[in-house]
Motif scaffolding. Structure first.
Motif, PDB file in Angstrom:
ATOM      1  N   TRP A 121       0.819  -1.211   0.000  1.00  0.00           N
ATOM      2  CA  TRP A 121       0.000   0.000   0.000  1.00  0.00           C
ATOM      3  C   TRP A 121       0.853   1.261   0.000  1.00  0.00           C
ATOM      4  O   TRP A 121       0.463   2.259  -0.597  1.00  0.00           O
ATOM      5  CB  TRP A 121      -0.931   0.040   1.210  1.00  0.00           C
ATOM      6  N   VAL A 122       1.986   1.249   0.661  1.00  0.00           N
ATOM      7  CA  VAL A 122       2.799   2.458   0.778  1.00  0.00           C
ATOM      8  C   VAL A 122       3.287   2.942  -0.588  1.00  0.00           C
ATOM      9  O   VAL A 122       3.134   4.123  -0.907  1.00  0.00           O
ATOM     10  CB  VAL A 122       3.958   2.266   1.780  1.00  0.00           C
ATOM     11  N   VAL A 127       1.674  11.256   2.420  1.00  0.00           N
ATOM     12  CA  VAL A 127       1.730   9.824   2.750  1.00  0.00           C
ATOM     13  C   VAL A 127       1.983   9.646   4.243  1.00  0.00           C
ATOM     14  O   VAL A 127       1.326   8.832   4.905  1.00  0.00           O
ATOM     15  CB  VAL A 127       2.816   9.106   1.916  1.00  0.00           C
ATOM     16  N   GLN A 128       2.909  10.415   4.775  1.00  0.00           N
ATOM     17  CA  GLN A 128       3.233  10.345   6.205  1.00  0.00           C
ATOM     18  C   GLN A 128       2.001  10.651   7.051  1.00  0.00           C
ATOM     19  O   GLN A 128       1.680   9.922   7.988  1.00  0.00           O
ATOM     20  CB  GLN A 128       4.361  11.337   6.524  1.00  0.00           C
ATOM     21  N   ASP A 156       5.371  13.171  -0.025  1.00  0.00           N
ATOM     22  CA  ASP A 156       5.858  12.355   1.090  1.00  0.00           C
ATOM     23  C   ASP A 156       5.186  12.765   2.399  1.00  0.00           C
ATOM     24  O   ASP A 156       4.854  11.913   3.224  1.00  0.00           O
ATOM     25  CB  ASP A 156       7.375  12.472   1.212  1.00  0.00           C
ATOM     26  N   LEU A 206      -7.298   3.363   3.242  1.00  0.00           N
ATOM     27  CA  LEU A 206      -6.114   4.225   3.237  1.00  0.00           C
ATOM     28  C   LEU A 206      -6.233   5.325   2.182  1.00  0.00           C
ATOM     29  O   LEU A 206      -5.872   6.480   2.438  1.00  0.00           O
ATOM     30  CB  LEU A 206      -4.847   3.395   3.006  1.00  0.00           C
ATOM     31  N   THR A 233      -1.091  10.393   6.172  1.00  0.00           N
ATOM     32  CA  THR A 233      -2.066   9.321   5.975  1.00  0.00           C
ATOM     33  C   THR A 233      -1.739   8.134   6.870  1.00  0.00           C
ATOM     34  O   THR A 233      -2.619   7.592   7.546  1.00  0.00           O
ATOM     35  CB  THR A 233      -2.081   8.881   4.493  1.00  0.00           C
ATOM     36  N   LEU A 234      -0.471   7.731   6.889  1.00  0.00           N
ATOM     37  CA  LEU A 234      -0.068   6.584   7.701  1.00  0.00           C
ATOM     38  C   LEU A 234      -0.180   6.885   9.201  1.00  0.00           C
ATOM     39  O   LEU A 234      -0.566   6.018   9.985  1.00  0.00           O
ATOM     40  CB  LEU A 234       1.343   6.149   7.329  1.00  0.00           C
ATOM     41  N   LEU A 274       0.280   4.422  -2.287  1.00  0.00           N
ATOM     42  CA  LEU A 274      -0.080   5.709  -1.684  1.00  0.00           C
ATOM     43  C   LEU A 274       0.887   6.792  -2.142  1.00  0.00           C
ATOM     44  O   LEU A 274       0.483   7.905  -2.475  1.00  0.00           O
ATOM     45  CB  LEU A 274      -0.075   5.615  -0.159  1.00  0.00           C
ATOM     46  N   ARG A 275       2.163   6.462  -2.177  1.00  0.00           N
ATOM     47  CA  ARG A 275       3.175   7.441  -2.584  1.00  0.00           C
ATOM     48  C   ARG A 275       2.968   7.850  -4.046  1.00  0.00           C
ATOM     49  O   ARG A 275       3.025   9.025  -4.391  1.00  0.00           O
ATOM     50  CB  ARG A 275       4.571   6.852  -2.385  1.00  0.00           C
ATOM     51  N   ARG A 288      -6.956  -1.082   1.515  1.00  0.00           N
ATOM     52  CA  ARG A 288      -6.467  -0.178   0.469  1.00  0.00           C
ATOM     53  C   ARG A 288      -7.441   0.978   0.265  1.00  0.00           C
ATOM     54  O   ARG A 288      -7.041   2.147   0.255  1.00  0.00           O
ATOM     55  CB  ARG A 288      -6.253  -0.929  -0.834  1.00  0.00           C
TER      56      ARG A 288
END
Length: 162
Positions: free
Chosen positions: A3-4, A25-26, A22, A49, A28-29, A7-8, A46
């Motif tokens: 997923w990362v 994404v950060q 970035d 996220l 989001t996580l 997402l990126r 998925r």
């Protein structure tokens, strides 16, 4: 957990600067981790996220920001160098055309084309009906075609359905 990277990739397509992508994404996580108690109820991680990322992106767009520009002599020299391949020019045109799409159309186009999500997955991710996904995708694709060809929109004759 693939997923990362997905997402990126989606974040980089949404925002212009890699650092901002970035950060998105950060965030989001971080938000997903903070909501860890919800994980057992989530059927499609998925989509969940991507929905988190979508909401964070929308919040950023609505928030007034001052854009800064980093001065980098080395990058400036690279920008002045003409591309050597037609493919590079085409990708740059596509990137510029995507940047001109309204946010709602851009999100749908990217999720369908880049992330290869189904219409129902996109609808669940963005919290909109499937018909709206199809409409935004159609309008977004047409707008991209016009921007890439430098022409005018096609005249479409629509049927009235009762």
């Amino acid at each position: 957990m693939d997923w990362v990277p997905r997402l990126r990739r989606y974040a980089r397509a949404l925002v212009r600067h890699p650092e901002d992508a970035d950060d998105l994404v950060q965030e989001t996580l971080e938000r997903a981790w903070a909501k860890g108690s919800h994980w057992p109820q989530i059927l499609d991680m998925r989509a969940w996220l991507f929905a988190l990322m979508h909401n964070l992106y929308v919040d950023r767009v609505r928030r007034p920001q001052v854009e800064t520009v980093d001065w980098d002599d080395e990058a400036t020299g690279r920008l002045a160098t003409p591309p050597t391949h037609d493919a590079n020019l085409h990708l740059m045109d596509l990137e510029a055309a995507l940047a001109q799409l309204p946010a709602d159309q851009k999100e749908v186009v990217l999720l369908v084309a880049l992330e290869e999500m189904s219409y129902s997955e996109v609808a669940a991710t963005l919290g909109i009906p499937i018909g709206t996904v199809m409409s935004r995708l159609s309008r977004g694709r047409e707008r991209l075609r016009v921007l890439m060809e430098g022409g005018s929109p096609r005249q479409r004759h629509m049927k009235v359905v009762k």
